[in-house]
Write a protein that holds these residues in place. Structure first.
Motif, mmCIF file in Angstrom:
data_model
loop_
_atom_site.group_PDB
_atom_site.id
_atom_site.type_symbol
_atom_site.label_atom_id
_atom_site.label_comp_id
_atom_site.label_asym_id
_atom_site.label_seq_id
_atom_site.Cartn_x
_atom_site.Cartn_y
_atom_site.Cartn_z
ATOM 1 N N GLU A 232 0.580 7.402 -13.303
ATOM 2 C CA GLU A 232 1.093 7.176 -14.356
ATOM 3 C C GLU A 232 1.710 5.670 -14.917
ATOM 4 O O GLU A 232 1.672 5.090 -15.764
ATOM 5 N N ASN A 233 1.789 4.914 -13.619
ATOM 6 C CA ASN A 233 2.379 3.613 -13.627
ATOM 7 C C ASN A 233 1.415 2.685 -13.293
ATOM 8 O O ASN A 233 1.878 1.370 -13.016
ATOM 9 N N SER A 234 0.146 3.017 -13.028
ATOM 10 C CA SER A 234 -0.610 2.076 -12.459
ATOM 11 C C SER A 234 -0.635 1.460 -11.018
ATOM 12 O O SER A 234 -0.752 0.147 -11.009
ATOM 13 N N ILE A 235 0.362 2.068 -10.188
ATOM 14 C CA ILE A 235 0.411 1.763 -8.948
ATOM 15 C C ILE A 235 -0.658 2.390 -8.135
ATOM 16 O O ILE A 235 -0.684 3.471 -7.836
ATOM 17 N N PRO A 236 -1.503 1.477 -7.433
ATOM 18 C CA PRO A 236 -2.551 1.967 -6.458
ATOM 19 C C PRO A 236 -1.939 2.765 -5.341
ATOM 20 O O PRO A 236 -1.000 2.509 -4.706
ATOM 21 N N ALA A 237 -2.381 4.123 -5.239
ATOM 22 C CA ALA A 237 -1.892 4.988 -4.214
ATOM 23 C C ALA A 237 -2.891 5.756 -3.596
ATOM 24 O O ALA A 237 -3.859 6.110 -4.144
ATOM 25 N N THR A 238 -2.862 5.908 -2.339
ATOM 26 C CA THR A 238 -3.819 6.839 -1.638
ATOM 27 C C THR A 238 -3.180 8.161 -1.436
ATOM 28 O O THR A 238 -1.947 8.279 -0.854
ATOM 29 N N PRO A 239 -3.826 9.392 -1.906
ATOM 30 C CA PRO A 239 -3.137 10.655 -1.562
ATOM 31 C C PRO A 239 -3.418 11.121 -0.174
ATOM 32 O O PRO A 239 -4.194 10.737 0.497
ATOM 33 N N PHE A 240 -2.477 11.984 0.368
ATOM 34 C CA PHE A 240 -2.450 12.460 1.427
ATOM 35 C C PHE A 240 -1.918 13.783 1.691
ATOM 36 O O PHE A 240 -1.031 14.210 0.764
ATOM 37 N N ASN A 241 -2.484 14.514 2.787
ATOM 38 C CA ASN A 241 -1.789 15.852 2.933
ATOM 39 C C ASN A 241 -1.073 15.897 4.163
ATOM 40 O O ASN A 241 -0.032 16.616 4.104
ATOM 41 N N ASP A 242 -1.236 14.968 5.065
ATOM 42 C CA ASP A 242 -0.573 14.929 6.298
ATOM 43 C C ASP A 242 -0.622 13.621 6.952
ATOM 44 O O ASP A 242 -1.418 12.838 6.538
ATOM 45 N N PHE A 243 0.335 13.535 8.047
ATOM 46 C CA PHE A 243 0.297 11.966 8.519
ATOM 47 C C PHE A 243 -0.876 11.712 9.225
ATOM 48 O O PHE A 243 -1.087 10.323 9.385
ATOM 49 N N HIS B 233 0.828 -1.116 -0.066
ATOM 50 C CA HIS B 233 -0.019 -0.011 -0.107
ATOM 51 C C HIS B 233 0.974 1.407 -0.113
ATOM 52 O O HIS B 233 1.798 1.339 0.575
ATOM 53 N N VAL B 234 0.729 2.129 -0.893
ATOM 54 C CA VAL B 234 1.374 3.286 -0.940
ATOM 55 C C VAL B 234 0.523 4.848 -0.667
ATOM 56 O O VAL B 234 -0.774 4.755 -1.191
ATOM 57 N N PHE B 235 0.714 5.514 0.264
ATOM 58 C CA PHE B 235 0.574 6.757 0.489
ATOM 59 C C PHE B 235 1.362 7.879 -0.090
ATOM 60 O O PHE B 235 2.627 7.819 0.028
ATOM 61 N N ALA B 236 0.860 8.666 -1.152
ATOM 62 C CA ALA B 236 1.762 9.456 -1.805
ATOM 63 C C ALA B 236 1.210 10.883 -2.066
ATOM 64 O O ALA B 236 -0.012 11.070 -1.915
#
Length: 62
Positions: A42-53, A29-32
């Motif tokens: 762009e690379n079809s990697i599932p990622a969850t956007p975040f603003n702060d921890f 799992h990626v938080f990005a």
């Protein structure tokens, strides 16, 4: 990331820059944000956007 995956753990990665792209490719799992989030899209990697921890902690606890 690869070592964690081999040991059977869930690997979560948090990042925001180009130097984070390689480990993100091996995470469960990626938080990005910023450059890393665009790379994931762009690379079809599932990622969850975040603003702060705080947001990440809340999502992991849910």
């Amino acid at each position: 990331m690869e070592k964690l995956n081999k040991e059977g753990h869930q690997a979560v990665y948090i990042g925001d820059s180009y130097s984070d792209t390689c480990p993100a490719e091996h995470a469960d799992h990626v938080f990005a944000r910023d450059v890393l989030y665009e790379y994931c899209l762009e690379n079809s990697i599932p990622a969850t956007p975040f603003n702060d921890f705080r947001e990440i902690i809340e999502q992991l606890q849910a």
